[in-house]
Write a protein that holds these residues in place. Structure first.
Motif, mmCIF file in Angstrom:
data_model
loop_
_atom_site.group_PDB
_atom_site.id
_atom_site.type_symbol
_atom_site.label_atom_id
_atom_site.label_comp_id
_atom_site.label_asym_id
_atom_site.label_seq_id
_atom_site.Cartn_x
_atom_site.Cartn_y
_atom_site.Cartn_z
ATOM 1 N N LEU A 1 -4.748 -2.600 -1.091
ATOM 2 C CA LEU A 1 -4.736 -1.180 -0.746
ATOM 3 C C LEU A 1 -4.795 -0.344 -2.022
ATOM 4 N N GLY B 1 -4.222 3.375 -3.599
ATOM 5 C CA GLY B 1 -3.535 4.615 -3.304
ATOM 6 C C GLY B 1 -2.034 4.404 -3.277
ATOM 7 N N PRO B 2 -1.295 5.386 -2.767
ATOM 8 C CA PRO B 2 -1.791 6.628 -2.161
ATOM 9 C C PRO B 2 -2.351 7.582 -3.209
ATOM 10 N N SER C 1 -7.708 12.967 1.309
ATOM 11 C CA SER C 1 -6.552 12.117 1.035
ATOM 12 C C SER C 1 -5.405 12.413 1.998
ATOM 13 N N TYR D 1 -6.713 10.125 4.816
ATOM 14 C CA TYR D 1 -6.746 8.736 4.339
ATOM 15 C C TYR D 1 -6.104 8.647 2.958
ATOM 16 N N TYR E 1 -4.895 6.075 1.692
ATOM 17 C CA TYR E 1 -5.226 4.753 1.141
ATOM 18 C C TYR E 1 -6.675 4.396 1.466
ATOM 19 N N ARG F 1 -9.519 0.851 1.185
ATOM 20 C CA ARG F 1 -9.707 -0.577 0.942
ATOM 21 C C ARG F 1 -11.197 -0.860 0.858
ATOM 22 N N GLN G 1 3.749 8.816 -3.084
ATOM 23 C CA GLN G 1 3.759 7.391 -3.394
ATOM 24 C C GLN G 1 4.662 6.603 -2.451
#
Length: 199
Positions: free
Chosen positions: A5, A7-8, A60, A63, A65, A67, A193
């Motif tokens: 993953l 992020g965040p 953001s 989403y 995160y 991948r 975070q």
């Protein structure tokens, strides 16, 4: 090949990727997925040639995160190209914590009916990223799990800044045992975070 993953993030920038030993018969593919606040994965895009791609339009807040999944096929020589580098440029999400050493007031865990519940605490942004207005939930929950709910938006916090949050409530109408819960930035209201330390 699937990435961890990413992020965040508080904002997304670019994807840069490259492969080694790419031949004319090779097929390469990089798929992009967004992961929302509830952990649901959504397909966003596919890139079939190496290079730099703009992903700044990805929200953001929707989403936090991302991948990536890389695949390669060489049906002629059976020598599929290897991924040389894969980078995702983004602005890291901020992180806020309760700083009870700076300021903390909670008049008592046991109150007589009619007394005011008084709460004040310091919340500190320990990151180098600004935070927008901070949403705080205050809940008073009875033994039957019914709750008195209050939500309040406090001022924004600059990078490495802090604010005091406060809540005052009369217990005139409360009888019995209650649970008092304070949570800031509930349900990833803005990218951060971690949220386990927001209660």
């Amino acid at each position: 090949l699937s990435s961890d993953l990413i992020g965040p993030a508080s904002s997304w920038g670019q994807i840069s990727w490259d492969v080694d030993n790419l031949e004319a018969a090779d097929t390469i593919k990089l798929e992009l997925y967004g992961i929302d606040k509830q952990g649901k994965t959504t397909y966003l895009d596919t890139y079939t040639s190496e290079g730099v791609y703009d992903i700044s339009e990805i929200s953001s807040s929707v989403y936090p995160y991302l991948r990536l999944e890389y695949s390669a096929i060489d049906e002629v020589n059976r020598t599929a190209p290897n991924l040389s580098h894969l980078r995702v440029y983004h602005t890291k999400a901020p992180e806020a914590i309760f700083n009870t050493e700076e300021d903390f007031v909670f008049n008592s865990d046991t109150l007589n009916q009619g007394q005011f519940l008084n709460f004040r605490a310091n919340v500190e942004n320990i990151s180098s990223v600004d935070m927008s207005e901070l949403l705080v939930h205050y809940k008073i929950i009875d033994e039957d799990n019914n709750e008195v709910f209050n939500a309040k938006s406090d001022e924004p916090m600059s990078a490495f800044g802090n604010i005091n949050i406060d809540f005052n409530y009369s217990t005139d109408q409360l009888v019995g045992d209650y649970l008092f819960v304070v949570e800031f930035n509930p349900d990833f209201e803005q990218p951060e975070q971690f949220i386990f330390n927001n209660i």
